[in-house]
Each structure stands twice: as C-alpha cells, then as structure tokens.
Design a protein around this motif. Structure first.
Motif, PDB file in Angstrom:
ATOM      1  N   GLU A  45       0.824  -1.207   0.000  1.00 33.08           N
ATOM      2  CA  GLU A  45       0.000   0.000   0.000  1.00 33.08           C
ATOM      3  C   GLU A  45       0.863   1.264   0.000  1.00 33.08           C
ATOM      4  N   GLY A  46       1.989   1.231   0.712  1.00 39.45           N
ATOM      5  CA  GLY A  46       2.868   2.388   0.796  1.00 39.45           C
ATOM      6  C   GLY A  46       3.930   2.424  -0.276  1.00 39.45           C
ATOM      7  N   ARG A  47       3.778   1.594  -1.327  1.00 38.81           N
ATOM      8  CA  ARG A  47       4.742   1.525  -2.430  1.00 38.81           C
ATOM      9  C   ARG A  47       6.158   1.256  -1.928  1.00 38.81           C
ATOM     10  N   GLY A  48       6.250   0.353  -0.935  1.00 37.63           N
ATOM     11  CA  GLY A  48       7.557  -0.088  -0.466  1.00 37.63           C
ATOM     12  C   GLY A  48       7.977   0.477   0.873  1.00 37.63           C
ATOM     13  N   GLU A  49       7.161   1.347   1.480  1.00 36.78           N
ATOM     14  CA  GLU A  49       7.538   1.945   2.754  1.00 36.78           C
ATOM     15  C   GLU A  49       6.361   1.907   3.726  1.00 36.78           C
ATOM     16  N   ALA A  50       6.673   1.731   5.013  1.00 32.39           N
ATOM     17  CA  ALA A  50       5.671   1.778   6.073  1.00 32.39           C
ATOM     18  C   ALA A  50       6.358   2.245   7.347  1.00 32.39           C
ATOM     19  N   ASP A 116       8.818  -5.642  -5.764  1.00 32.38           N
ATOM     20  CA  ASP A 116       9.397  -6.680  -6.607  1.00 32.38           C
ATOM     21  C   ASP A 116       9.436  -6.284  -8.075  1.00 32.38           C
ATOM     22  N   ASP A 117       8.516  -5.427  -8.504  1.00 34.74           N
ATOM     23  CA  ASP A 117       8.448  -5.061  -9.914  1.00 34.74           C
ATOM     24  C   ASP A 117       9.161  -3.744 -10.210  1.00 34.74           C
ATOM     25  N   GLN A 118       9.949  -3.222  -9.259  1.00 30.26           N
ATOM     26  CA  GLN A 118      10.661  -1.972  -9.489  1.00 30.26           C
ATOM     27  C   GLN A 118      12.115  -2.109  -9.082  1.00 30.26           C
ATOM     28  N   GLN A 119      12.936  -1.191  -9.655  1.00 28.91           N
ATOM     29  CA  GLN A 119      14.346  -1.182  -9.311  1.00 28.91           C
ATOM     30  C   GLN A 119      14.585  -0.390  -8.029  1.00 28.91           C
ATOM     31  N   PHE A 120      13.862   0.722  -7.866  1.00 31.33           N
ATOM     32  CA  PHE A 120      13.972   1.547  -6.664  1.00 31.33           C
ATOM     33  C   PHE A 120      12.764   2.475  -6.606  1.00 31.33           C
ATOM     34  N   LEU A 121      12.499   3.028  -5.424  1.00 28.08           N
ATOM     35  CA  LEU A 121      11.476   4.060  -5.267  1.00 28.08           C
ATOM     36  C   LEU A 121      12.035   5.372  -5.803  1.00 28.08           C
ATOM     37  N   ASP A 122      11.216   6.132  -6.484  1.00 26.00           N
ATOM     38  CA  ASP A 122      11.707   7.344  -7.136  1.00 26.00           C
ATOM     39  C   ASP A 122      10.806   8.521  -6.813  1.00 26.00           C
ATOM     40  N   LEU A 123      11.394   9.600  -6.295  1.00 29.43           N
ATOM     41  CA  LEU A 123      10.677  10.853  -6.032  1.00 29.43           C
ATOM     42  C   LEU A 123      11.392  11.975  -6.771  1.00 29.43           C
ATOM     43  N   ARG A 124      10.618  12.883  -7.378  1.00 26.41           N
ATOM     44  CA  ARG A 124      11.197  14.017  -8.098  1.00 26.41           C
ATOM     45  C   ARG A 124      10.957  15.299  -7.302  1.00 26.41           C
ATOM     46  N   SER A 203      17.773   1.946  -2.672  1.00 23.39           N
ATOM     47  CA  SER A 203      16.404   1.440  -2.738  1.00 23.39           C
ATOM     48  C   SER A 203      15.403   2.587  -2.821  1.00 23.39           C
ATOM     49  N   LYS A 204      15.876   3.823  -2.570  1.00 19.54           N
ATOM     50  CA  LYS A 204      15.048   5.016  -2.734  1.00 19.54           C
ATOM     51  C   LYS A 204      15.883   6.088  -3.391  1.00 19.54           C
ATOM     52  N   MET A 205      15.329   6.726  -4.418  1.00 21.47           N
ATOM     53  CA  MET A 205      16.085   7.700  -5.184  1.00 21.47           C
ATOM     54  C   MET A 205      15.345   9.035  -5.195  1.00 21.47           C
ATOM     55  N   ILE A 206      16.075  10.099  -4.869  1.00 22.48           N
ATOM     56  CA  ILE A 206      15.546  11.456  -4.977  1.00 22.48           C
ATOM     57  C   ILE A 206      16.170  12.087  -6.218  1.00 22.48           C
ATOM     58  N   THR A 207      15.356  12.438  -7.212  1.00 23.62           N
ATOM     59  CA  THR A 207      15.844  13.098  -8.423  1.00 23.62           C
ATOM     60  C   THR A 207      15.558  14.583  -8.305  1.00 23.62           C
ATOM     61  N   LEU A 334      19.738  17.044   8.794  1.00 16.74           N
ATOM     62  CA  LEU A 334      18.288  17.098   8.984  1.00 16.74           C
ATOM     63  C   LEU A 334      17.570  17.036   7.641  1.00 16.74           C
ATOM     64  N   LEU A 335      18.135  17.694   6.642  1.00 11.46           N
ATOM     65  CA  LEU A 335      17.547  17.667   5.302  1.00 11.46           C
ATOM     66  C   LEU A 335      17.612  16.256   4.720  1.00 11.46           C
ATOM     67  N   LYS A 336      18.700  15.543   4.989  1.00 13.12           N
ATOM     68  CA  LYS A 336      18.828  14.164   4.500  1.00 13.12           C
ATOM     69  C   LYS A 336      17.844  13.229   5.199  1.00 13.12           C
ATOM     70  N   VAL A 337      17.645  13.435   6.508  1.00 11.85           N
ATOM     71  CA  VAL A 337      16.637  12.651   7.230  1.00 11.85           C
ATOM     72  C   VAL A 337      15.258  12.877   6.625  1.00 11.85           C
ATOM     73  N   PHE A 338      14.961  14.117   6.297  1.00 11.81           N
ATOM     74  CA  PHE A 338      13.663  14.470   5.692  1.00 11.81           C
ATOM     75  C   PHE A 338      13.479  13.754   4.359  1.00 11.81           C
ATOM     76  N   PHE A 339      14.502  13.786   3.504  1.00 14.71           N
ATOM     77  CA  PHE A 339      14.410  13.126   2.199  1.00 14.71           C
ATOM     78  C   PHE A 339      14.292  11.606   2.345  1.00 14.71           C
ATOM     79  N   ASN A 340      14.949  11.061   3.350  1.00 14.72           N
ATOM     80  CA  ASN A 340      14.911   9.613   3.551  1.00 14.72           C
ATOM     81  C   ASN A 340      13.520   9.121   3.942  1.00 14.72           C
ATOM     82  N   ILE A 341      12.809   9.922   4.729  1.00 16.83           N
ATOM     83  CA  ILE A 341      11.537   9.455   5.292  1.00 16.83           C
ATOM     84  C   ILE A 341      10.344   9.838   4.428  1.00 16.83           C
ATOM     85  N   ILE A 342      10.431  10.932   3.705  1.00 14.07           N
ATOM     86  CA  ILE A 342       9.246  11.453   3.005  1.00 14.07           C
ATOM     87  C   ILE A 342       8.689  10.408   2.041  1.00 14.07           C
ATOM     88  N   PRO A 343       7.396  10.103   2.143  1.00  9.16           N
ATOM     89  CA  PRO A 343       6.807   9.040   1.308  1.00  9.16           C
ATOM     90  C   PRO A 343       6.285   9.601  -0.016  1.00  9.16           C
TER      91      PRO A 343
END
Length: 517
Positions: A45-50, A116-124, A203-207, A334-343
């Motif tokens: 449901e969370g696209r790989g995160e909970a 399973d069907d993705q290489q990594f989570l991606d946020l722009r 496993s999570k990518m910020i573009t 702190l900015l890196k923590v924010f990017f790591n957690i943001i769903p």
C-alpha cells in the motif's frame, strides 16, 4: 501506519481497520505469519515503505513500553521484516513522561522494501528560488558528498554550459540524484563513481530538477514545473538577502500548480543568528497570509525532521522550513533525514489505475547518441512501456502520427526493461529520423487513435497582467511539456468578482481576477 502499545504480555495494533489484538512479545508461529502478511500488505500500500509507531495507543495516547518489552517488540519487527525481505530503521526513540518507577519508551520504525516489480522508489523534487540563492551549490553538496569552499566549487559538476560556469548562474534544466539504501544510509557520488552504481545500491532515489532562478529564464523554470511533474518543490531562500527577486513568483507558481512545497534557508554561515531568524519570520509571515494559508514548521532537530516528513505528506498546508549551510554543513543531516523518510504522494491503487490506461509518453528532450541512434527523454504519463513496444509519435507538421519501435529503455543511466506510469526515462528509437521529432510531441499506443486540434477552449484565471486581455491577444501556452504561442480568437463569459487573494500576489488584495472561456 500501525500504532502499538503493551498491555501485560499483549500488544494492540491499529490501522485504518478496527484494532486487532496481537501478541508481539514471543508470538506464536501462527501470529507471526499473520503479522508478516499484514506487514507485506502495508508495504504494498505504501509503495515499499511503512512506518510503525511502537508504544502509542490507538487513540494517540503515549503509553510507552518498558525497555525489555520495547526491545522484544523491535526484535519481532525485525523478524517480520526479514520474512518479507525488508529492512528496518529506528527513526527515533523517546521516553514517555509518566510517574511510573520503570521508565517507559516509544519508538518509531521505518520499514522499507523495494517493490518486486521496481528497481527503486523514485521521487522528483523541483528546486526553485531566486538567482544566487545557492540552489546548485546545495545540490552539489548533497549529491557529491563534499562541502562547498565558499566560492561555488560544489556547483561546477551541475552546470551544462560554459556560460553557466563563467557566470555561476543556471540557465538550463539539469538533473541530479541522491540515493538511500534500505537501511536509510545516504548513497551519493562520494562512495559511488557513477550513477549506475548509485542506482544499484539505492532502494530510494531522490531526483532533483535544478531550475533557473533568473527572471529572464522564467519560461524554462515553468517548463520544468509543468513538464517533469515533480512530486515536491524545494524553495531555496538566501538567509542574507531574504525574499527577493523571483522568490515570490516561484512560490506562487508552485502553489498554482498544486505542487507541495518546503523551504530551505541557505547561507546561514554568512549571517548572524538574528539575520537568519528575521528571514525565517519573514517567510512565516508570508506563508500565513490569506493567499498561501500555509502552516510553517521550522525544523531544528532530527525529531522535527521526522515529524515534518510525515505531516508534510499528510497535509498540503504544512510547510517545513530548514536553515542550512553548504559551507559549514549545518543542518544538512536534517535535510537528509527528511528526504529519507518522506513518502510518495500517490498510493499503490492510484499507481495501478494509471498503469492500466493506454501508454502516453511525453517527449521533453531529443538526442543523437553514437552507436545507439535517436534517443528521446521524457516522462511516461500513463500505461506501461516495454522494450520492443510499437508506438506512434506525433503530431508532425502535417498533423500525422508516425510508427516507431522502442529498442531500449534507461532510467538514471541504468538499463530498464519496463517503464511504468509516472517514471522518467530515455528511450532509444534506433534509426528513427531525428528531424521528424520535436519537443512537445507524444508517443502513444496506436489503440488511442490520437487526434490533433488547432483551436481549443480553455477556462482561465488572469492572476496578473499589466495590460488588458482581449481578442487577438498573443500568449504563450504551457500545457505539460508543450510550450506554444497562441492567439485568443474569442472571449466569452467575462466575470469580475470582488477583490480576492491569489497565490501569485501572496496575500495582497487583487482586483484583476477574470474568468474567460
């Protein structure tokens, strides 16, 4: 999200469904399998995160657990995550203020598993802000892993043209990536030599979409906001100059396009603390005005960063504010923590609905690559695109759509066999004639039977203009990745309501609101 609290040897777990009584301390095999299945569903449901909150009652009361019960619950969570192939990261622990003799704690845990069907989570993330506010330098520090020397060394790798290096000002759109592995650790160019290595480890990518700040490149900035469909926008404000130049315009554009925005106050090493606080107060005042109606949230601790990331995703009115320095490194963690957690904003159901539609890929960039041929870059708006798929591209100057074949796909310079709705990528078209392509074209499924038009009706709101809007007026239309000049043929249903507050005026009463059809 589930919340848990201990009750003797039992724990309660609550989700959107009614609470379930589950034994988390030394659960039976049946209970454990049941918990693992629920975790797997939550991750889907969370696209790989909970996020699990341990020690919190279903009604939000901070009950807390003893140290022994907390460690036992965390151990059970670890076993559950291992069962479904995920990793856990403890975001924060805190003691609950109770009068009990035994200290009681609550904990927040991030569970992450690449679908399973993705290489990594991606946020722009689109990066906005006035010229010389430190946007490119901040991205260089985040993605390269090295602090700036105070003279712009960190931004050199982001520039694409010689005049950008000479002037220090971004005039084009560039992309940079910041990765996080399943344990929440940063993956960037400091440990990886190439983008391919970052994609393999993350496993999570910020573009980051680095946009221009100068007013004469405003059209390029608008194109980046409308074409690349960013999930979030990061507005960078210089602490020593405050809100100046195009800052208001960029904030208004992001709000008009309904892109969730957070603010980073940069260059705090150049100012006294009083100057930084004055800039933050200025931002808070603007965000609270009727044109914005935002709730500013200043982030000063890691606990604030976790809270900001969760509330920012849940409520569009929350606007986190960070104060950082690219030279001293202050608050960058702190900015890196924010990017790591943001769903991600969209859930799995919305993503599935988009993927079931017919394929539509919008062309933003066109290249000719040696030994590869014609390559187009852009975003897949709907459907699924695979290697070898037959599509049609157009419209051409004559209004036709031409057949082509997708030979190969790459995302962030890594090979990819399947492209899904919402993802950006480059597609190799082999020997297809580049001269037949241009920006703004679409590649769609032949079943869509696309048609073109020279004339269309639109309902618009005139936010601001120095002159009158009338028949024969020439404008530039931004629709997705299309930037085209147009002429107004007719104006119908002109309405002039009382003065109101619009986003671009940011709280100032306006009397120029007019709706046209």
């Amino acid at each position: 999200r589930w919340t848990m609290y201990s009750c003797g040897d039992r724990s309660l777990v609550s989700a959107s469904s009614p609470p379930l009584q589950l034994k988390l301390i030394d659960p039976t095999q049946y209970r454990f399998e049941h918990l693992a299945t629920q975790m797997k569903w939550r991750l889907q449901e969370g696209r790989g995160e909970a996020v699990y909150q341990i020690g919190v009652d279903d009604n939000g009361m901070l009950v807390g657990l003893s140290e022994e019960d907390l460690r036992s619950s965390l151990k059970t969570l670890g076993r559950m995550a291992e069962k479904v192939g995920a990793d856990i990261t403890i975001l924060r622990e805190r003691e609950v203020d109770h009068d009990a003799d035994i200290p009681r704690k609550i904990a927040e845990v991030l569970i992450r598993k690449v679908p399973d069907d993705q290489q990594f989570l991606d946020l722009r993330v689109a990066v906005l802000g006035n010229v010389d506010s430190g946007k490119s330098t901040l991205l260089g520090v985040l993605t390269q892993g090295e602090l700036d020397n105070g003279r712009g060394r960190a931004r050199l790798n982001l520039f694409r043209h010689l005049h950008e290096i000479q002037t220090g000002r971004t005039s084009s759109i560039s992309f940079e990536i910041l990765g996080f592995n399943s344990k929440g650790e940063v993956v960037n160019y400091s440990e990886s030599r190439t983008a391919e290595e970052i994609c393999e480890s993350a496993s999570k990518m910020i573009t980051f979409i680095d946009l221009a700040g100068h007013h004469k490149y405003l059209k390029t900035t608008i194109f980046g906001l409308t074409s690349y469909c960013p999930d979030f926008a990061m507005l960078v404000v210089s602490a020593n100059t405050g809100i100046a130049g195009t800052t208001r315009e960029h904030l208004g554009l992001a709000m008009a396009l309904k892109v969730p925005i957070f603010i980073v106050v940069s260059k705090v090493d150049l100012c006294k603390r009083e100057t930084v606080e004055r800039t933050v107060r200025q931002l808070e005042r603007i965000l609270k005005q009727p044109g914005c109606n935002k709730v500013p949230l200043v982030v000063s601790t890691a606990d604030d960063a976790v809270t900001a990331a969760q509330q920012f995703a849940q409520s569009p009115s929350i606007t986190p504010i960070f104060t950082v320095s690219s030279v001293s490194g202050e608050s960058l963690n702190l900015l890196k923590v924010f990017f790591n957690i943001i769903p991600p904003l969209s859930n799995s159901k919305e993503q599935e609905e988009l993927m079931q539609q017919l394929t539509e890929f919008q062309v933003d960039e066109i290249y000719t690559v040696p030994d590869v041929g014609t390559v187009v870059g852009g975003t897949l708006y709907s459907g699924i695109c695979r290697e070898g798929e037959q599509l049609v591209v157009g419209p051409t100057d004559s209004g036709q759509f031409l057949k082509l074949t997708v030979c190969s796909i790459q995302r962030n310079r890594s090979a990819c066999r399947v492209l899904r709705a919402g993802q950006a990528a480059t597609l190799a078209l082999d020997t297809f004639d580049r001269s037949l392509l241009r920006k703004g074209m679409v590649m769609v499924s032949p079943e869509m039977n696309p048609t073109i038009c020279w004339l269309f009706e639109a309902e618009i709101v005139l936010l601001f203009h120095a002159k009158t809007f009338h028949k024969g007026f020439q404008v530039t239309v931004h629709v997705g990745n299309i930037r085209q000049t147009a002429t107004v043929k007719a104006v119908h249903g002109k309405v002039s309501p009382p003065p109101y507050h619009d986003p671009l005026c940011l709280g100032k009463p306006c009397s120029h609101r007019q709706t046209f059809l």
